[in-house]
Design a protein around this motif. Structure first.
Motif, mmCIF file in Angstrom:
data_model
loop_
_atom_site.group_PDB
_atom_site.id
_atom_site.type_symbol
_atom_site.label_atom_id
_atom_site.label_comp_id
_atom_site.label_asym_id
_atom_site.label_seq_id
_atom_site.Cartn_x
_atom_site.Cartn_y
_atom_site.Cartn_z
ATOM 1 N N TYR A 165 0.845 -1.194 0.000
ATOM 2 C CA TYR A 165 0.000 0.000 0.000
ATOM 3 C C TYR A 165 0.882 1.246 0.000
ATOM 4 O O TYR A 165 1.929 1.276 0.654
ATOM 5 N N THR B 248 -3.387 7.775 5.502
ATOM 6 C CA THR B 248 -4.175 7.289 4.370
ATOM 7 C C THR B 248 -3.308 6.359 3.541
ATOM 8 O O THR B 248 -2.203 6.732 3.137
ATOM 9 N N CYS B 249 -3.791 5.152 3.297
ATOM 10 C CA CYS B 249 -3.059 4.162 2.512
ATOM 11 C C CYS B 249 -3.969 3.627 1.416
ATOM 12 O O CYS B 249 -5.140 3.326 1.659
ATOM 13 N N THR B 250 -3.418 3.508 0.217
ATOM 14 C CA THR B 250 -4.204 3.013 -0.913
ATOM 15 C C THR B 250 -3.394 1.965 -1.686
ATOM 16 O O THR B 250 -2.164 1.981 -1.680
ATOM 17 N N ARG B 251 -4.123 1.080 -2.351
ATOM 18 C CA ARG B 251 -3.489 0.095 -3.223
ATOM 19 C C ARG B 251 -4.481 -0.292 -4.307
ATOM 20 O O ARG B 251 -5.654 -0.549 -4.022
ATOM 21 N N GLU B 252 -4.005 -0.311 -5.535
ATOM 22 C CA GLU B 252 -4.852 -0.717 -6.656
ATOM 23 C C GLU B 252 -4.205 -1.899 -7.351
ATOM 24 O O GLU B 252 -3.050 -1.833 -7.778
ATOM 25 N N LEU C 281 -9.585 -1.549 -5.904
ATOM 26 C CA LEU C 281 -8.943 -0.404 -5.268
ATOM 27 C C LEU C 281 -9.292 -0.417 -3.784
ATOM 28 O O LEU C 281 -10.468 -0.471 -3.422
ATOM 29 N N GLU C 282 -8.269 -0.400 -2.927
ATOM 30 C CA GLU C 282 -8.475 -0.351 -1.473
ATOM 31 C C GLU C 282 -8.006 0.989 -0.942
ATOM 32 O O GLU C 282 -6.952 1.498 -1.348
ATOM 33 N N GLU C 283 -8.785 1.535 -0.031
ATOM 34 C CA GLU C 283 -8.440 2.799 0.619
ATOM 35 C C GLU C 283 -8.621 2.638 2.128
ATOM 36 O O GLU C 283 -9.679 2.196 2.584
ATOM 37 N N HIS C 284 -7.589 3.011 2.871
ATOM 38 C CA HIS C 284 -7.615 2.934 4.331
ATOM 39 C C HIS C 284 -7.344 4.323 4.906
ATOM 40 O O HIS C 284 -6.410 4.996 4.474
ATOM 41 N N HIS D 249 -15.197 2.597 -9.398
ATOM 42 C CA HIS D 249 -14.543 3.452 -8.414
ATOM 43 C C HIS D 249 -15.151 4.855 -8.475
ATOM 44 O O HIS D 249 -14.758 5.662 -9.329
ATOM 45 N N GLY E 260 -13.061 7.749 -1.297
ATOM 46 C CA GLY E 260 -12.457 7.741 0.035
ATOM 47 C C GLY E 260 -12.382 9.118 0.654
ATOM 48 O O GLY E 260 -12.669 9.294 1.849
#
Length: 203
Positions: A152, A161-165, A170-173, A189, A194
């Motif tokens: 991420y 804020t952490c993201t990974r595609e 697509l994940e957003e934390h 998306h 987010g």
């Protein structure tokens, strides 16, 4: 004294008595309203001189969660984002207390989140699963290391804020103040999804 021409005392005296009687009746009828009128004047004067109450600022969703208030999917979304999701073709929402749908299972297990609400959306064009949870602030300090190790991209500021595609997913934390907001978007998306959720939760 000269008499006014055309005036007849035989008519003037009874007319004067009738007018006086009518005036007396009107005064008598108005007597019950005197206390009401006095009360109205008093209330008007008091309200004019009373200090104006100070408006209490609205609590953010994060503050409500910290106070133990019930959180549901409707309160998690701003009106515009809610409408965008509800009117998406095939929109179907399932609200639950399910665990986050994140691929970062190691961090999820270590954080032991207390899930406040999970909103799982199904659309003709894809799926979105969003979880809002409380976590131990000490576990949150490990998030950047744990999520970065899983690929991420993280940035810090007022919040982490952490993201990974990866492919269509697509994940957003977002982690802040002992709260964790995580979204997993598959195929569809929504624009700034987010960031819009973050504004609703933390203001």
């Amino acid at each position: 004294m000269a008499r006014v021409g055309g005036r007849n005392s035989w008519i003037a005296v009874p007319a004067g008595l009738v007018c006086a009687a009518v005036l007396g009746v009107l005064v008598w009828l108005s007597l019950p309203m005197i206390p009401v009128a006095l009360a109205w004047v008093g209330d008007t004067l008091r309200s004019a001189t009373a200090p104006k109450p100070v408006a209490t600022p609205a609590m953010t969703l994060a503050q409500q969660a910290a106070d133990g208030a019930a959180i549901d999917c409707r309160t998690l979304y701003s009106d515009d984002l809610w409408n965008e999701l509800m009117w998406r073709p095939g929109s179907l929402l399932n609200q639950s207390a399910a665990a986050p749908a994140t691929a970062a299972t190691a961090f999820a297990d270590a954080a032991s989140p207390e899930v406040l609400v999970t909103c799982a959306w199904r659309f003709d064009s894809g799926d979105i699963a969003t979880t809002f949870a409380r976590i131990d602030p000490e576990a949150a300090t490990l998030a950047e290391v744990a999520l970065s190790a899983d690929g991420y991209a993280c940035r810090t500021g007022a919040q982490l804020t952490c993201t990974r595609e990866r492919g269509p997913v697509l994940e957003e934390h977002t982690l802040r103040d002992g709260l964790w907001l995580v979204s997993v978007q598959t195929r569809w998306h929504p624009e700034d999804y987010g960031a819009r959720l973050d504004r609703t939760v933390w203001g």
